[in-house]
Scaffold this motif. Structure first.
Motif, PDB file in Angstrom:
ATOM      1  N   VAL A 476       0.832  -1.203   0.000  1.00  0.00           N
ATOM      2  CA  VAL A 476       0.000   0.000   0.000  1.00  0.00           C
ATOM      3  C   VAL A 476       0.864   1.249   0.000  1.00  0.00           C
ATOM      4  O   VAL A 476       2.083   1.199   0.174  1.00  0.00           O
ATOM      5  N   ASP A 481      -2.936   5.158   2.618  1.00  0.00           N
ATOM      6  CA  ASP A 481      -3.713   3.925   2.769  1.00  0.00           C
ATOM      7  C   ASP A 481      -3.546   3.382   4.191  1.00  0.00           C
ATOM      8  O   ASP A 481      -2.426   3.193   4.657  1.00  0.00           O
ATOM      9  N   PHE A 495      -8.302   2.172   1.356  1.00  0.00           N
ATOM     10  CA  PHE A 495      -7.510   2.710   0.247  1.00  0.00           C
ATOM     11  C   PHE A 495      -7.952   4.115  -0.127  1.00  0.00           C
ATOM     12  O   PHE A 495      -9.143   4.397  -0.261  1.00  0.00           O
ATOM     13  N   TRP A 500      -5.831   1.090  -6.414  1.00  0.00           N
ATOM     14  CA  TRP A 500      -6.120   0.133  -5.341  1.00  0.00           C
ATOM     15  C   TRP A 500      -6.303  -1.288  -5.857  1.00  0.00           C
ATOM     16  O   TRP A 500      -5.932  -2.252  -5.179  1.00  0.00           O
ATOM     17  N   ARG A 503      -2.945  -2.878  -6.536  1.00  0.00           N
ATOM     18  CA  ARG A 503      -2.284  -3.158  -5.257  1.00  0.00           C
ATOM     19  C   ARG A 503      -2.907  -4.389  -4.577  1.00  0.00           C
ATOM     20  O   ARG A 503      -2.201  -5.191  -3.960  1.00  0.00           O
TER      21      ARG A 503
END
Length: 614
Positions: A476, A481, A495, A500, A503
């Motif tokens: 993150v 985040d 997030f 996002w 990730r």
């Protein structure tokens, strides 16, 4: 009289007489209105003059007994320039407590000038500076009542620099309080400064005073101050003092305000991350190995706060000199005469405790616990790459950090990963909802974890949970985040990162790779192991994988963290169903998918949920 002083006084008289003072103005941003609150008026001497710098200018005026005359001239020059430039908002004028009682401020001269310039009195803020001791507090009170009755507002400067302005705050009850730049610079990364400013904010709310954070020089500090709810900000990041400042909010600052991502507090930034000796670092100028005892003694005399002085040979630390030990020896008859000019090696400890900056706090505590007792008083030297001297640390600071870690862990953190637990997770979600901005939440759960934990033992199970916590923190964006550990093998991420989804998949893939390396070669080749199920039957169990349920939270869609958590839990269940379906689709007991991410899109404006398998 000293010729230099005489020349300064002549130059000062010329500057005031000929009106050569140069007013400059630094903008102050109102975070609440996303606009300029006003400007602080500052003063400079003429260009290329020996009195160009304000500290030199005012020092010369005080030495000549012309301090009040200079303040009066600065006040008039600033007001005229403010009116000429037609600057909007309020004008903050620096005035010393003594100048409040100056007849030129009390007898209506300033009010007449304001009328001439067309500046309303309620646009002026008298900013009290703490550059002189207040000897007549009742007189100051009476003067402030006089000014407030005419529409002026009051501010006190540099809160936190000294105790006197704390008393001023309680006695004067100003409309504005300026936080000293020491507490503002680096606040985004410093939990101590963060909590100090938070305490000031609580006092401000009680006293109905708006806080202005001075000295903002970094975007990280700007965002942190804004997200804390501090009313206003000032500093080089916003704008430098200028003779003709911008009349509107700079475009870069407006962009940061519009972006309005919620930054994480330093407490959240440190959670779940290993705290090291570097957090205890105090940068103290060391003593060169060739220095004499007299030089060392002079350093101690000049700074009463110095308890120890490190001795270095180049960049390498070679010893530590204790203040009390040296002073005690020099106090004996003829010791100073005998040893004053000799090398400081004579009084130094040649074997101090030296630790690398990356040593963890528990490791450091263990080192001190088994070291000779005097190390508890002397502290330790902290080094960087190649054993290079960086600074020193104290046992007192170490104990304070350990205590703070224990209290924080007991209240909010998960004991296994030290990540924020349920209380801070809920608080952060509510904080995000209050901003009115959209964000994304992800509920992470390990599949097939219980049979793995039962078969290989809780220690191996704890290793898997800690591994996942570490992988999440690495994947993150730690500035925006938020990572929390609900408990067991359940984690939660809030997030703000635009990427996002990428990730989330990175976490799934890295977890699968990590589990493969943790498994024995045979288990890795098979993709799992044989173990009993809940009915006591020996069946094939797949290696743990990861399921992530994701919910996009649109502005105004949810009212509390409870609703968000319930939606995330539902999405997580869907993700686990996808993972099971993936294993079934492969049609064999010898294999499964690496994991699943389920994104709930229906409440965010779409018609269907969008699953995806890896």
């Amino acid at each position: 009289m000293n010729p230099c002083i005489e020349n300064e006084q002549d130059e000062l008289a010329r500057i005031v007489r000929e009106g050569l003072l140069q007013p400059v103005f630094q903008p102050i941003v109102d975070f609440r209105a996303r606009a300029l609150l006003g400007y602080e008026a500052l003063i400079r001497g003429p260009l290329h003059s020996p009195l160009q710098r304000p500290d030199v200018l005012f020092s010369a005026a005080r030495a000549a007994g012309l301090g009040l005359d200079l303040e009066h001239a600065c006040r008039e020059a600033s007001l005229r320039a403010f009116a000429r430039l037609q600057l909007p908002g309020r004008l903050f004028l620096n005035i010393s407590p003594g100048a409040l009682l100056d007849e030129r401020l009390m007898n209506g001269t300033t009010r007449t000038l304001l009328g001439e310039l067309g500046i309303a009195a309620n646009r002026l803020v008298i900013e009290l500076t703490e550059n002189e001791q207040i000897t007549d507090l009742p007189g100051i009170h009476e003067a402030l009542l006089h000014y407030r009755g005419r529409g002026f507002q009051i501010a006190i400067d540099d809160l936190g620099e000294g105790f006197a302005n704390l008393r001023m705050w309680s006695e004067i009850r100003p409309e504005f309080v300026k936080i000293d730049k020491h507490f503002v610079h680096g606040i985004a990364d410093d939990r101590i400064k963060y909590h100090f400013v938070r305490a000031m904010q609580d006092l401000g709310e009680i006293c109905n005073a708006a806080l202005i954070a001075e000295g903002i020089e970094r975007v990280e500090d700007f965002e942190c101050i804004r997200d804390m709810g501090i009313a206003c900000g000032q500093g080089y990041f916003i704008a430098r003092p200028d003779k003709a400042p911008a009349r509107q909010l700079p475009a870069e600052i407006a962009g940061v305000l519009e972006r309005h991502r919620v930054t994480l507090s330093p407490t959240a930034l440190h959670a779940g991350r290993t705290r090291t000796a570097r957090l205890l670092l105090r940068a103290i100028e060391p003593v060169a190995s060739g220095a004499s005892n007299e030089c060392v003694f002079a350093r101690f005399e000049a700074d009463a706060s110095l308890e120890v002085l490190p001795v270095v040979d180049g960049a390498r630390p070679i010893g530590l000199i204790n203040r009390h030990s040296m002073v005690d020896r020099f106090a004996r008859p003829f010791q100073k005469e005998l040893f004053g000019r000799k090398s400081c090696h004579q009084f130094m400890d040649p074997s101090p405790l030296v630790v690398d900056q990356n040593a963890t706090i528990p490791e450091l505590a263990m080192m001190l616990s088994v070291a000779p007792r005097h190390y508890l008083f002397d502290g330790f030297i902290i080094t960087g790459d190649g054993g290079r001297y960086l600074g020193i640390g104290s046992s007192h600071d170490l104990m304070a950090m350990i205590t703070e870690m224990q209290i924080s862990a007991a209240r909010y953190a998960n004991p296994l990963t030290q990540l924020p637990g349920n209380v801070p997770i809920n608080e952060h979600i509510d904080r995000m909802l209050a901003t009115g901005n959209g964000f994304v939440v992800a509920y992470l759960d390990i599949d097939n974890f219980k049979p793995y934990n039962d078969t290989f033992g809780y220690r191996r199970g704890d290793d898997v949970i800690q591994l996942l916590g570490q992988l999440i923190c690495e994947a993150v964006d730690g500035r925006q985040d938020f990572v929390g550990h609900i408990g067991g093998d359940d984690f939660f991420v809030v997030f703000q990162s635009a990427d996002w989804e990428a990730r989330s998949w990175a976490i799934v893939e890295r977890f699968a790779e990590a589990m493969a390396t943790m498994a024995d070669d045979e288990l890795h080749a098979l993709g799992g192991y044989m173990a009993e199920n809940r009915r006591g039957e020996l069946v094939f169990q797949a290696l743990p994988t990861l399921s992530i349920g994701v919910v996009r939270v649109a502005p105004g869609e949810y009212e509390s963290h409870r609703e968000v958590a319930a939606a995330a839990a539902t999405a997580k269940k869907q993700a686990k169903k996808l993972a099971k379906q993936a294993a079934a689709d492969q049609g064999a007991v010898r294999g499964s998918a690496h994991g699943a991410v389920f994104v709930e899109r229906r409440r965010a404006g779409g018609d269907t949920a969008a699953p995806r398998l890896n």
